[in-house]
Enzyme design. Structure first.
Site, mmCIF file in Angstrom:
data_model
loop_
_atom_site.group_PDB
_atom_site.id
_atom_site.type_symbol
_atom_site.label_atom_id
_atom_site.label_comp_id
_atom_site.label_asym_id
_atom_site.label_seq_id
_atom_site.Cartn_x
_atom_site.Cartn_y
_atom_site.Cartn_z
ATOM 1 N N SER A 143 93.127 86.516 55.846
ATOM 2 C CA SER A 143 93.111 88.015 55.586
ATOM 3 C C SER A 143 92.326 88.690 56.825
ATOM 4 O O SER A 143 92.154 89.977 57.026
ATOM 5 C CB SER A 143 92.580 88.521 54.241
ATOM 6 O OG SER A 143 91.269 88.173 54.220
ATOM 7 N N SER B 14 90.768 82.866 54.637
ATOM 8 C CA SER B 14 90.863 83.931 55.370
ATOM 9 C C SER B 14 89.715 83.894 56.429
ATOM 10 O O SER B 14 89.912 84.735 57.377
ATOM 11 C CB SER B 14 90.346 85.066 54.256
ATOM 12 O OG SER B 14 91.868 85.382 53.823
#
Ligand code: GLN
Length: 453
Positions: A132, A156
């Site tokens: 992310s 992430s």
């Protein structure tokens, strides 16, 4: 700072920064200059950084890239960022990420996708930077900032680092305070840096890490001088190569890269041993129960009453429903529904409790391995190089979830993991390797990471 602010302006097409804070940046830089002149500049004096929009920044809009927090301006600063400012760093602005850090491509952000500055040879297709922390990785790779903060719940930090030829480290759970970071899955979330080199990552982590009484899961042990670990001999270190990470159908270039990494460590004097982490195949399914369960609970606070977006309704229930229907994106809604389902009475034992038991077994696999004298474990960081925007996960979310296959185990076990650029695929795209360490032994990862880098 001025040079970076201009670079950010010239690279707006990447959509890496969702908020630029030039006035604040210049003020912070001037303050750093003044301190340097007085001889007390601090270890990061004047270093311009980008901040993932999951970190609360006082007086500066913080949205987690969700419409539901679109107008949220915190009155407080996250512990991690306040430590960076304490050490003299300069904030250039806030960086794009997947909504509430749920994703592996930065395509779930309410601000739209981020572009990877890398291209396939001879192609103009825009690729994802991973997620992310896609904005963090893209901004560092495009030289828009000298380093960035990021968070890692299932990969992430490490996956976007691998997709952009940057260095990303997820420290041991408890190493950095989670206070002031928008929560996704509290038992897995950790902050860490994405940087241009292993040395930069070491310097940034030293500043970000440390015990914080405001986060009861932050651990009270000394933060070593990570930079001192760089250049340290890795002679005699035992490096585990886990058999279960050799996936069927793994691209030949990933396998080759893995072998090359092992060979570099060997020629630096490390000893390679095959190890077994038998519960690896259950990590991804267990993660996609634990993470959504915690997310559904953490996201219950976005009700339109306390902060963020508020839609109208004829009564309080309708207000909640309308706010959450309007404020959350599709991936977040999917996670909330999965999480609510696996926590509900009658299903709790079958799903959530079972996943927690699997988690314990995964952790024990690593403990057994370290008990045999293994110092660190070497694996690929991702099963592929960066892919195109819109190319994956459209019809089948699981296709996207498979990106985390090498990284989620590390979060489930609470261990530190570093992703280091190690080579390129046939189309010229960067590929990364991952090193997994013993709890609170980030130093070994920096020593080994520098050999691979
Ligand atoms: N890609 C994983 C997910 O979507 C991990 C995300 C993260 O580490 N924040 O849950």
């Amino acid at each position: 700072t001025d040079a970076h602010l201009s670079a950010i302006e010239a690279a707006r097409v990447l959509n890496a920064f969702i908020l630029e804070t030039p006035d604040q940046a210049r003020a912070m830089a001037r303050e750093a200059d003044a301190k340097i002149e007085k001889g007390d500049g601090g270890p990061l004096a004047g270093i311009p950084l980008g901040i993932k929009d999951l970190f609360a920044t006082r007086g500066v809009r913080t949205t987690a890239c969700s419409k539901i927090l679109g107008n949220f301006v915190p009155t407080y600063e996250s512990t991690v960022t306040s430590q960076l400012w304490r050490d003299g760093a300069v904030m250039l602005g806030k960086l794009n990420n997947d909504e509430f850090a749920m994703g592996s491509s930065n395509e779930t952000s309410c601000f739209g996708p981020v572009g990877n500055p890398w291209r396939r040879d001879g192609s103009n297709t825009t690729l994802v930077p991973g997620g992310s922390s896609g904005g963090s990785a893209s901004a560092v790779a495009a030289l828009l900032c000298m380093g960035a903060t990021a968070t890692d719940t299932g990969g992430s930090i490490r996956q976007p680092a691998a997709f952009t030829a940057t260095v990303g480290i997820k420290p041991t759970y408890g190493r950095c305070s989670r206070w002031g970071i928008v929560a996704f899955a509290s038992s897995l979330d950790q902050a860490g840096p994405i940087a241009r080199s292993v040395r930069d990552a070491a310097m940034l982590l030293r500043s970000m890490a440390g015990h914080d009484p405001k986060d009861t899961t932050s651990v009270d042990i000394a933060v070593p001088d990570y930079e001192a670990a760089i250049g340290k001999s890795v002679k005699g270190m035992k490096i585990g190569i886990p058999r279960e990470y050799r996936l069927d159908g793994m691209p030949a270039e990933i396998e080759k890269l893995w072998e090359a990494g092992a060979a570099w460590l060997k020629s630096a004097g490390a000893e390679l041993v095959e190890v077994s982490l038998p519960h690896t195949k259950y990590a991804l399914p267990a993660y996609y129960i634990v993470a959504p369960a915690e997310a559904s609970s953490n996201l219950a606070r976005y009700d339109g009453v306390r902060y963020g977006l508020r839609e109208q309704g004829r009564n309080i229930t309708e207000l909640y429903e309308n706010t959450r229907a309007e404020g959350f994106g599709a991936e977040v809604k999917r996670r909330v529904m999965i999480g609510t389902y696996v926590l509900s009475a009658g299903y709790y034992d079958a799903y959530y409790l079972r996943a927690q038991k699997v988690r314990t077994l995964i952790k024990k696999d690593f403990e057994d391995c370290f008990a045999k004298g293994v110092d660190a474990i070497l694996t690929p960081a991702t099963p592929s190089a960066a892919f195109g925007i819109g190319e994956k996960g459209g019809a089948d979310p699981v296709e996207m979830y498979l990106n985390d296959i090498f990284t989620v185990t590390v979060n489930m076990a609470g261990l530190p993991g570093i992703a280091v650029p190690a080579g390129k695929d046939a189309q010229g795209l960067p590929l990364g390797l991952q090193l997994i360490g013993r709890p609170f032994d980030e130093e070994t990862l920096f020593s080994l990471g520098e050999v691979i880098e």
